[in-house]
Motif scaffolding. Sequence first.
Motif, PDB file in Angstrom:
ATOM      1  N   ARG A  34       0.819  -1.215   0.000  1.00 16.61           N
ATOM      2  CA  ARG A  34       0.000   0.000   0.000  1.00 16.61           C
ATOM      3  C   ARG A  34       0.856   1.271   0.000  1.00 16.61           C
ATOM      4  NH1 ARG A  34      -5.336  -0.906   0.938  1.00 16.61           N
ATOM      5  NH2 ARG A  34      -5.866  -3.065   1.471  1.00 16.61           N
ATOM      6  N   THR A  35       1.947   1.229   0.738  1.00 13.53           N
ATOM      7  CA  THR A  35       2.826   2.398   0.785  1.00 13.53           C
ATOM      8  C   THR A  35       3.462   2.651  -0.573  1.00 13.53           C
ATOM      9  OG1 THR A  35       3.309   1.977   3.118  1.00 13.53           O
ATOM     10  CG2 THR A  35       4.814   3.432   1.938  1.00 13.53           C
ATOM     11  N   LEU A  81       1.293   5.612  -2.032  1.00 13.40           N
ATOM     12  CA  LEU A  81       2.028   6.775  -1.526  1.00 13.40           C
ATOM     13  C   LEU A  81       3.374   6.982  -2.214  1.00 13.40           C
ATOM     14  CD1 LEU A  81       1.456   6.302   2.330  1.00 13.40           C
ATOM     15  CD2 LEU A  81       0.109   7.697   0.745  1.00 13.40           C
TER      16      LEU A  81
END
Length: 275
Positions: free
Chosen positions: A224-225, A229
Motif C-alpha cells: 500500500r505504501t 504513496l
Amino acid sequence: MIYSSLLKVASKRQARVGVGVGDPSTLSRVVSGVRQVLDKAEVVLVGRPGLEENVEGVPFYPSEEPEKKLLELLVSGEVEGAVRGGLSASTFLKHVKAIFNVAKVLRVALLEDKSGHQFMFAPVGIDEGEGVDEKVSLAAGAADFLRKINLTPKIAVVSGGRLSDSGRSPKVDKSIREAEEAVARLKEKGYDAEHYQILIEDAVADKRNIIVAPDGISGNLIYRTLIHLGLGKSYGAVYLNVPKPIIDTSRAAPPNEYAGAVIMATAAKSLQNQE
C-alpha cells in the motif's frame, strides 16, 4: 523487466479472461484497465445485475454472486484465467478455498518502484507468510514462476531488524531467526537467496527480483505504501497453489493494475499450456 517478459509470453496466444467488477465506485477503473489490453486478451466481465448498463463493448455476465460465478466460469473452461478485479476479497477467497480445496492461498505480486525496478513480492495477504515454511513456499514459487519466463531469480528475505538488533524484542528475534532459516533452506534447494535484515532498500538497490517481507501485515503495508504513496505500480498477484490461473488485485487499484493482471493471467495460461 518482468512485465515485458510476461507480455512476450502473453502475445503467443490470446486467452479468454474473466474479470470481476464490484460496486459502481470500482467499475470505471476496472473497465478502463481492461480496455488497455483488449488487443492482448479476450475479456469478459462478471458483476452484479445492473452494472452492465455502464459497460459497452465488453461481454458482461450478470450474477448475484459474482465472486462464485467468476470461479465457476474458470472451472468450467468458459474462461481460461480469472482476475478478481473489484470483487470482495473475503468472499472471493472463501470461494477459492472451497472450490480448489485449499486451506490457505499463497499469492505473489508483481510490483514496480518509481525508478522502474520490478520485483515479485510476498506476502501480500494479511494472513500469509506465517512461519518459515510459508516464506520458503512463497519465495520458491516466485522463483519458479520467473524461471518459466526465462528470468534468473534473485531472492531477498527481509526481517524485522538488523542482526545487531537481536535481543531487543522477542518478536524481532523471531523474525530474524525465521528469515535466516528460510534463506538457509532456499540455498539448500539451489536458489540464490540472501537475508537483507530490515534493509528492504538495499534489496531493491541490489536489483533483487523477489522480495519476501517479514509477514503478511507488513507485506500488505509495504504494498500500500509503494502503490498509493510511493509512485509505484502493481500488476496483480498470481495464486501459486491453485491449478488454474487466478490473479488477485486490490479494489483500490489504479487501472494499470487491472490491465497488468489480465496480461499475467494470459501469460500464466500460456505457461500452463507449455507444461
